[in-house]
Design a protein around this motif. Structure first.
Motif, PDB file in Angstrom:
ATOM      1  N   VAL A   6     -45.470 -19.193 -19.028  1.00 54.23           N
ATOM      2  CA  VAL A   6     -46.064 -17.876 -18.875  1.00 54.23           C
ATOM      3  C   VAL A   6     -46.693 -17.477 -20.198  1.00 54.23           C
ATOM      4  CG1 VAL A   6     -45.582 -15.434 -18.434  1.00 54.23           C
ATOM      5  CG2 VAL A   6     -44.365 -17.209 -17.135  1.00 54.23           C
ATOM      6  N   ARG A   7     -47.923 -17.056 -20.144  1.00 50.87           N
ATOM      7  CA  ARG A   7     -48.591 -16.564 -21.341  1.00 50.87           C
ATOM      8  C   ARG A   7     -48.273 -15.081 -21.486  1.00 50.87           C
ATOM      9  NH1 ARG A   7     -53.564 -14.566 -23.343  1.00 50.87           N
ATOM     10  NH2 ARG A   7     -54.288 -15.718 -25.164  1.00 50.87           N
ATOM     11  N   HIS A   8     -48.215 -14.627 -22.698  1.00 50.19           N
ATOM     12  CA  HIS A   8     -47.968 -13.217 -22.976  1.00 50.19           C
ATOM     13  C   HIS A   8     -49.081 -12.352 -22.382  1.00 50.19           C
ATOM     14  CE1 HIS A   8     -51.162 -13.300 -25.977  1.00 50.19           C
ATOM     15  NE2 HIS A   8     -50.651 -14.456 -26.381  1.00 50.19           N
ATOM     16  N   GLY A   9     -48.791 -11.078 -22.247  1.00 49.64           N
ATOM     17  CA  GLY A   9     -49.796 -10.133 -21.775  1.00 49.64           C
ATOM     18  C   GLY A   9     -50.845  -9.853 -22.846  1.00 49.64           C
ATOM     19  N   GLN A  10     -51.806  -9.004 -22.496  1.00 46.43           N
ATOM     20  CA  GLN A  10     -52.910  -8.687 -23.391  1.00 46.43           C
ATOM     21  C   GLN A  10     -52.441  -8.025 -24.682  1.00 46.43           C
ATOM     22  OE1 GLN A  10     -55.307  -5.091 -23.057  1.00 46.43           O
ATOM     23  NE2 GLN A  10     -57.067  -6.405 -22.607  1.00 46.43           N
ATOM     24  N   THR A  68     -51.355  -7.811 -32.744  1.00 39.97           N
ATOM     25  CA  THR A  68     -51.038  -8.892 -31.808  1.00 39.97           C
ATOM     26  C   THR A  68     -49.853  -8.553 -30.903  1.00 39.97           C
ATOM     27  OG1 THR A  68     -49.582 -10.059 -33.368  1.00 39.97           O
ATOM     28  CG2 THR A  68     -51.930 -10.627 -33.420  1.00 39.97           C
ATOM     29  N   TYR A  69     -49.397  -7.316 -30.928  1.00 39.00           N
ATOM     30  CA  TYR A  69     -48.345  -6.876 -30.011  1.00 39.00           C
ATOM     31  C   TYR A  69     -48.990  -6.503 -28.682  1.00 39.00           C
ATOM     32  CZ  TYR A  69     -45.614  -6.242 -34.359  1.00 39.00           C
ATOM     33  OH  TYR A  69     -44.977  -6.404 -35.562  1.00 39.00           O
ATOM     34  N   LEU A  70     -48.210  -6.420 -27.632  1.00 40.55           N
ATOM     35  CA  LEU A  70     -48.760  -6.093 -26.321  1.00 40.55           C
ATOM     36  C   LEU A  70     -49.372  -4.697 -26.291  1.00 40.55           C
ATOM     37  CD1 LEU A  70     -46.117  -7.385 -23.741  1.00 40.55           C
ATOM     38  CD2 LEU A  70     -48.124  -8.563 -24.644  1.00 40.55           C
ATOM     39  N   THR A  71     -50.520  -4.608 -25.636  1.00 45.47           N
ATOM     40  CA  THR A  71     -51.128  -3.307 -25.350  1.00 45.47           C
ATOM     41  C   THR A  71     -50.435  -2.731 -24.113  1.00 45.47           C
ATOM     42  OG1 THR A  71     -52.759  -4.311 -23.882  1.00 45.47           O
ATOM     43  CG2 THR A  71     -53.405  -4.061 -26.213  1.00 45.47           C
ATOM     44  N   SER A  93     -41.021 -17.989 -27.762  1.00 37.31           N
ATOM     45  CA  SER A  93     -41.418 -18.190 -29.159  1.00 37.31           C
ATOM     46  C   SER A  93     -41.043 -16.945 -29.960  1.00 37.31           C
ATOM     47  CB  SER A  93     -42.922 -18.471 -29.255  1.00 37.31           C
ATOM     48  OG  SER A  93     -43.665 -17.274 -29.337  1.00 37.31           O
ATOM     49  N   PRO A  94     -41.019 -17.041 -31.292  1.00 40.95           N
ATOM     50  CA  PRO A  94     -40.590 -15.904 -32.111  1.00 40.95           C
ATOM     51  C   PRO A  94     -41.650 -14.817 -32.312  1.00 40.95           C
ATOM     52  CG  PRO A  94     -41.050 -17.789 -33.501  1.00 40.95           C
ATOM     53  CD  PRO A  94     -41.183 -18.262 -32.081  1.00 40.95           C
ATOM     54  N   LEU A  95     -42.799 -14.935 -31.684  1.00 38.07           N
ATOM     55  CA  LEU A  95     -43.829 -13.917 -31.844  1.00 38.07           C
ATOM     56  C   LEU A  95     -43.462 -12.662 -31.055  1.00 38.07           C
ATOM     57  CD1 LEU A  95     -46.924 -16.255 -31.482  1.00 38.07           C
ATOM     58  CD2 LEU A  95     -45.924 -15.369 -33.591  1.00 38.07           C
ATOM     59  N   LYS A 110     -41.926 -12.139 -27.167  1.00 35.04           N
ATOM     60  CA  LYS A 110     -40.615 -11.508 -26.948  1.00 35.04           C
ATOM     61  C   LYS A 110     -40.767 -10.250 -26.091  1.00 35.04           C
ATOM     62  CE  LYS A 110     -39.390 -11.607 -31.368  1.00 35.04           C
ATOM     63  NZ  LYS A 110     -38.597 -11.439 -32.594  1.00 35.04           N
ATOM     64  N   GLN A 111     -41.830  -9.476 -26.315  1.00 30.43           N
ATOM     65  CA  GLN A 111     -42.067  -8.284 -25.499  1.00 30.43           C
ATOM     66  C   GLN A 111     -42.249  -8.683 -24.032  1.00 30.43           C
ATOM     67  OE1 GLN A 111     -45.511  -6.932 -27.826  1.00 30.43           O
ATOM     68  NE2 GLN A 111     -44.490  -4.935 -27.991  1.00 30.43           N
ATOM     69  N   THR A 112     -43.022  -9.717 -23.791  1.00 30.57           N
ATOM     70  CA  THR A 112     -43.252 -10.198 -22.427  1.00 30.57           C
ATOM     71  C   THR A 112     -41.943 -10.658 -21.804  1.00 30.57           C
ATOM     72  OG1 THR A 112     -45.525 -10.847 -22.991  1.00 30.57           O
ATOM     73  CG2 THR A 112     -44.567 -11.832 -21.008  1.00 30.57           C
ATOM     74  N   ALA A 113     -41.160 -11.431 -22.553  1.00 30.46           N
ATOM     75  CA  ALA A 113     -39.874 -11.939 -22.048  1.00 30.46           C
ATOM     76  C   ALA A 113     -38.906 -10.810 -21.724  1.00 30.46           C
ATOM     77  CB  ALA A 113     -39.257 -12.901 -23.053  1.00 30.46           C
ATOM     78  N   GLU A 114     -38.875  -9.787 -22.566  1.00 33.58           N
ATOM     79  CA  GLU A 114     -37.968  -8.659 -22.320  1.00 33.58           C
ATOM     80  C   GLU A 114     -38.327  -7.945 -21.017  1.00 33.58           C
ATOM     81  OE1 GLU A 114     -38.352  -6.447 -25.944  1.00 33.58           O
ATOM     82  OE2 GLU A 114     -36.952  -7.756 -27.017  1.00 33.58           O
ATOM     83  N   ILE A 115     -39.613  -7.787 -20.758  1.00 32.98           N
ATOM     84  CA  ILE A 115     -40.058  -7.143 -19.518  1.00 32.98           C
ATOM     85  C   ILE A 115     -39.691  -8.020 -18.319  1.00 32.98           C
ATOM     86  CG2 ILE A 115     -42.087  -6.430 -18.187  1.00 32.98           C
ATOM     87  CD1 ILE A 115     -43.307  -5.586 -20.972  1.00 32.98           C
ATOM     88  N   LEU A 116     -39.962  -9.318 -18.416  1.00 31.47           N
ATOM     89  CA  LEU A 116     -39.622 -10.232 -17.318  1.00 31.47           C
ATOM     90  C   LEU A 116     -38.124 -10.275 -17.081  1.00 31.47           C
ATOM     91  CD1 LEU A 116     -41.984 -13.264 -18.043  1.00 31.47           C
ATOM     92  CD2 LEU A 116     -42.270 -11.469 -16.324  1.00 31.47           C
TER      93      LEU A 116
END
Length: 98
Positions: free
Chosen positions: A7-11, A29-32, A57-59, A63-69
């Motif tokens: 899964v790729r991170h969001g925008q 580079t954090y999620l919008t 990954s540590p970016l 991590k924001q994407t993973a937390e939401i999922l």
């Protein structure tokens, strides 16, 4: 048999501006808000029943994407420091060609 889902991170703001992010880890580079909504949309439509673990990954954006999922998946996740984009170092932070 082991199955992997990538899964790729969001925008991010950098995505929106057409910039290569590489391993840059700054607020640009954090999620919008849209990126967070994209992750929520995936979480609402993905079947997590076969999911055992998230490798992240540590970016911050990943991590924001993973937390939401993981609000839906409720599974263990492991930070993988070796999971970084290594092929995009040249031109990182610059505009991508059209």
């Amino acid at each position: 048999m082991t199955t992997f889902f990538f899964v790729r991170h969001g925008q991010t703001a950098a995505n929106k501006a057409g910039l290569k992010q590489g391993t840059i880890n700054t607020p640009n580079t954090y999620l919008t808000d849209l990126g967070k909504e994209q992750a929520r949309e995936l979480a609402d439509h993905f079947d997590f029943s076969q999911l055992d673990r998230l490798f992240v990954s540590p970016l911050v954006r990943t991590k924001q994407t993973a937390e939401i999922l993981n609000k839906k998946a409720s599974c263990r996740w492991k930070l993988m420091t070796g999971c970084l984009k290594s092929h995009t170092v040249i031109g990182t932070g610059r505009k991508m060609p059209n």
